[in-house]
Design an enzyme around this catalytic site. Structure first.
Site, short mmCIF file in Angstrom:
data_model
loop_
_atom_site.label_atom_id
_atom_site.label_comp_id
_atom_site.label_asym_id
_atom_site.label_seq_id
_atom_site.Cartn_x
_atom_site.Cartn_y
_atom_site.Cartn_z
N GLY A 1 -24.24 -10.58 14.04
CA GLY A 1 -23.24 -9.62 13.60
C GLY A 1 -23.37 -8.33 14.38
O GLY A 1 -23.82 -8.33 15.53
N SER A 2 -23.01 -7.24 13.76
CA SER A 2 -22.98 -5.96 14.48
C SER A 2 -24.38 -5.37 14.63
O SER A 2 -25.29 -5.67 13.84
CB SER A 2 -22.09 -4.98 13.71
OG SER A 2 -22.67 -4.68 12.46
N THR A 3 -24.53 -4.50 15.60
CA THR A 3 -25.83 -3.87 15.85
C THR A 3 -26.24 -3.01 14.66
O THR A 3 -27.40 -2.99 14.26
CB THR A 3 -25.73 -3.05 17.15
OG1 THR A 3 -25.37 -3.96 18.20
CG2 THR A 3 -27.05 -2.39 17.50
N LYS B 1 -25.08 -16.71 3.95
CA LYS B 1 -24.13 -15.67 3.51
C LYS B 1 -23.11 -15.54 4.64
O LYS B 1 -23.34 -14.87 5.63
CB LYS B 1 -24.89 -14.36 3.33
CG LYS B 1 -24.27 -13.36 2.37
CD LYS B 1 -22.79 -13.13 2.50
CE LYS B 1 -22.45 -11.92 3.32
NZ LYS B 1 -21.03 -11.82 3.65
N CYS C 1 -18.96 -12.19 21.17
CA CYS C 1 -20.10 -11.35 21.53
C CYS C 1 -20.43 -11.46 23.02
O CYS C 1 -20.97 -10.53 23.60
CB CYS C 1 -21.32 -11.69 20.69
SG CYS C 1 -21.73 -13.43 20.72
N GLY D 1 -27.47 -5.20 11.98
CA GLY D 1 -28.75 -5.75 12.48
C GLY D 1 -29.90 -4.80 12.19
O GLY D 1 -30.99 -5.22 11.80
N GLU E 1 -18.51 -1.84 22.54
CA GLU E 1 -18.00 -3.19 22.33
C GLU E 1 -16.67 -3.07 21.59
O GLU E 1 -16.62 -2.62 20.44
CB GLU E 1 -18.98 -4.01 21.49
CG GLU E 1 -18.51 -5.43 21.28
CD GLU E 1 -19.47 -6.28 20.47
OE1 GLU E 1 -19.93 -5.84 19.41
OE2 GLU E 1 -19.76 -7.41 20.91
O1 TXE Z 1 -19.98 -7.31 11.35
P1 TXE Z 1 -21.10 -7.04 10.29
P2 TXE Z 1 -18.42 -7.31 11.13
C1 TXE Z 1 -19.47 -6.69 16.04
C2 TXE Z 1 -18.07 -6.41 16.55
C3 TXE Z 1 -17.30 -6.16 15.30
C4 TXE Z 1 -18.33 -5.44 14.47
C5 TXE Z 1 -18.10 -5.50 13.00
O2 TXE Z 1 -18.09 -5.27 17.36
O3 TXE Z 1 -16.17 -5.40 15.49
O4 TXE Z 1 -19.54 -6.07 14.79
O5 TXE Z 1 -17.95 -6.86 12.56
C6 TXE Z 1 -22.98 -9.21 6.59
N1 TXE Z 1 -27.03 -6.65 4.74
N2 TXE Z 1 -19.71 -8.10 15.87
O6 TXE Z 1 -17.91 -6.30 10.17
O7 TXE Z 1 -20.64 -6.00 9.36
C7 TXE Z 1 -21.48 -9.39 6.57
O8 TXE Z 1 -21.02 -9.66 5.28
C8 TXE Z 1 -26.92 -7.93 5.11
C9 TXE Z 1 -20.52 -8.74 16.86
O9 TXE Z 1 -18.12 -8.68 10.78
O10 TXE Z 1 -22.35 -6.88 11.05
C10 TXE Z 1 -21.32 -10.55 7.55
O11 TXE Z 1 -21.63 -11.78 6.88
N3 TXE Z 1 -25.77 -8.46 5.58
C11 TXE Z 1 -20.95 -10.08 16.44
C12 TXE Z 1 -22.40 -10.26 8.59
O12 TXE Z 1 -23.34 -9.37 7.95
C13 TXE Z 1 -24.70 -7.67 5.69
C14 TXE Z 1 -20.05 -10.87 15.63
C15 TXE Z 1 -21.85 -9.56 9.85
O13 TXE Z 1 -21.14 -8.40 9.45
C16 TXE Z 1 -24.75 -6.31 5.32
C17 TXE Z 1 -19.33 -10.10 14.67
C18 TXE Z 1 -25.98 -5.81 4.82
N4 TXE Z 1 -26.14 -4.53 4.45
C19 TXE Z 1 -19.17 -8.77 14.84
N5 TXE Z 1 -23.54 -5.77 5.55
C20 TXE Z 1 -21.52 -10.99 17.48
N6 TXE Z 1 -22.78 -10.79 17.85
O14 TXE Z 1 -20.87 -11.93 17.87
C21 TXE Z 1 -22.75 -6.73 6.06
N7 TXE Z 1 -23.44 -7.90 6.13
#
Ligand code: TXE
Length: 488
Positions: free
Chosen positions: A229-231, A176, A285, A234, A383
């Protein structure tokens, strides 16, 4: 620029059409560059069913490691053949400078070749010291169907930190990708199929995280979830995984320290300070977004960093000499600008930048440097995920270790010093999965990355990252006649 349109890639082929699509406009120019099918729960069910069938009954997990390695190496060859196309997709959809997009695709090839070598080495171990007639085999097996949920900042590279390792182990995957940047995931799945990855082993479904990401994370057909992705999301993934008691690996945010001691190679450290926070538009990140400079050199060092930052070229990511491209979307740009405003209002000293680029069609933010940032300030803690550097001065090693560890995150940290004692002492006391000395945002496929604290858990890359996609089955064998315990 022609618009690419993608339908879901399930069971080795693209769907004929989709009920609806989401448009992706280039964050740098506003032009429509791609359209991705908007998946629903039924699409995710089809993808998991295809992966389940491929894993439970298909050839992939039953092939020899050598055969899987051969297919993975062909996959790497095909990426090389399609290098320029993949680079263009990353630049168009992410808005990152082209020289960094090239690095992402080159890095992807390296990750696949390394994972291929691990496919050939996959092995368990044997115990022959358990007593007479007793032997145990620790058999390493693929973990099964893996859900891979990925973000927008390194769409191809982060995916390739996961997929080849999963495939090398014999797993089947359902991906995804981020709804902003799904193009390269589809392209890579199609190239993997062309290389000989069997139907159902590598599936991609695009759409909203809250709908299909959530449905994938809580799907009973999934054996392991690997998320970057985001905390906040997570935490959602952990909750979803609890429904079916499924193992997870989470690579979340960071707020890394970049620590410069007075005895460092200062020319290298100035470049490291800039690279640390401006690489990939600061949307990274492992960004070294908190710069700590020893007081005795701070005045001159910070002046050099801030003057160089002001000279960086912000703009068209296709220009070879662009340093900073576009923020992923206007909402994220507003978030970044909100952090900049908080830096000013909370009393940090703005040295350069601090505003969006004027007269721009895209989401561009000037490289921004704040000095005299204190641990109480928002920009020290949060962050930002943009080109914003916070500088804090320090006197002693003890003080800077405490400052660096004053974070909910623990992904990476950097230290600059020519003194090996300083490097080793600081590295051993920093609470992060990754520490680099006299370099920044460096790495190799052999080297694992893992977070601690709010940055998550579980390894990516390296032997340890590969082993995440495996499990050990312990087979205890008794030969000869066994001493009776109950039988009279
Ligand atoms: O992350 P999300 P986003 C941080 C960074 C950024 C913030 C938001 O601070 O500004 O996160 O970024 C999927 N169940 N990082 O909006 O929302 C979503 O579709 C399952 C740090 O991109 O966490 C995407 O594919 N999945 C980071 C993925 O999760 C879900 C890199 C990440 O999205 C979901 C990116 C759900 N309920 C952002 N909701 C790093 N570690 O590098 C969303 N997603």
């Amino acid at each position: 620029m022609s618009t690419r349109q993608y339908t879901h890639f399930i069971n080795g082929r693209f769907d004929g059409d989709a009920a609806s699509y989401v448009d992706r406009k280039s964050p740098a120019s506003g032009e429509l560059v791609a359209r991705f099918a908007t998946g629903d729960v039924a699409d995710m069910d089809r993808a998991v069913a295809a992966a389940r069938a491929a894993f439970d009954h298909g050839p992939w997990p039953r092939m020899s490691g050598m055969e899987r390695a051969e297919v993975l190496n062909k996959f790497a060859d095909l990426i090389r053949k399609n290098f320029d196309r993949l680079v263009r997709i990353e630049v168009e959809e992410v808005g990152k400078p082209i020289r960094f997009a090239r690095g992402d695709i080159e890095g992807s090839v390296g990750l696949i070749r390394y994972a291929a070598s691990l496919a050939m080495q996959m092995s368990g171990s044997t115990y022959t010291n358990l007593g007479a007639n007793k032997t145990a085999l620790l058999m390493r097996e693929p973990v099964g169907v893996v859900a891979l949920i990925t973000p927008w900042n390194f769409p191809a590279l982060i995916l390739m930190q996961k997929v080849p390792f999963a495939l090398a182990a014999g797993c089947a995957v359902v991906v995804k990708p981020s709804e902003f940047t799904s193009g390269s995931a589809f392209e890579l799945a199609a190239l993997a199929a062309e290389a000989g990855v069997p139907n159902g082993v590598f599936n991609v479904v695009s759409g909203k995280g809250s709908v299909i990401g959530q449905s994938l994370a809580e799907h009973p057909g999934v054996d392991f979830i690997s998320f970057t992705g985001s905390t906040r999301i997570g935490q959602n993934v952990i909750e979803a995984s609890a429904k079916n008691i499924v193992k997870t690996s989470l690579e979340l945010g960071g707020k890394s320290a970049n620590i410069v001691f007075a005895d460092a190679d200062l020319d290298a450290a100035v470049d490291g300070a800039l690279m640390g926070v401006f690489f990939n538009n600061g949307e990274c990140c492992v960004s070294g977004s908190r710069l700590f400079v020893q007081s005795s050199i701070a005045e001159e060092f910070v002046r050099r960093v801030s003057e160089s930052a002001a000279l960086l070229k912000v703009g068209n990511p296709f220009d070879e000499d662009t340093d900073i491209g576009a923020m992923i979307d206007s909402k994220h740009m507003s978030t970044v600008m909100g952090f900049v405003e908080s830096g000013v209002s909370e009393g940090a000293k703005l040295l350069t930048g601090g505003s969006a680029v004027e007269n721009s069609a895209g989401n561009f933010v000037q490289p921004t440097v704040f000095d005299h940032v204190t641990p109480q300030m928002t920009i020290f803690k949060e962050e930002i995920f943009g080109p914003v550097l916070s500088v804090t001065r320090f006197e002693t090693l003890d003080e800077v270790v405490a400052l660096a560890n004053d974070s909910i995150y623990g992904l990476s940290n950097y230290v600059w010093s020519k003194n090996i004692d300083t490097v080793m002492t600081v590295a051993s006391r920093l609470k992060s999965g990754w520490v680099q000395a006299n370099t920044v945002i460096d790495g190799a496929p052999q080297l694992p990355l893992a977070g601690v604290k709010g940055s998550g858990f579980g390894y990516e890359m390296g032997q340890a990252g590969f082993e995440e996609f495996t499990q050990i089955k312990t087979l205890f064998i008794h030969t000869g006649s066994r001493q009776p315990v109950f039988a009279k």
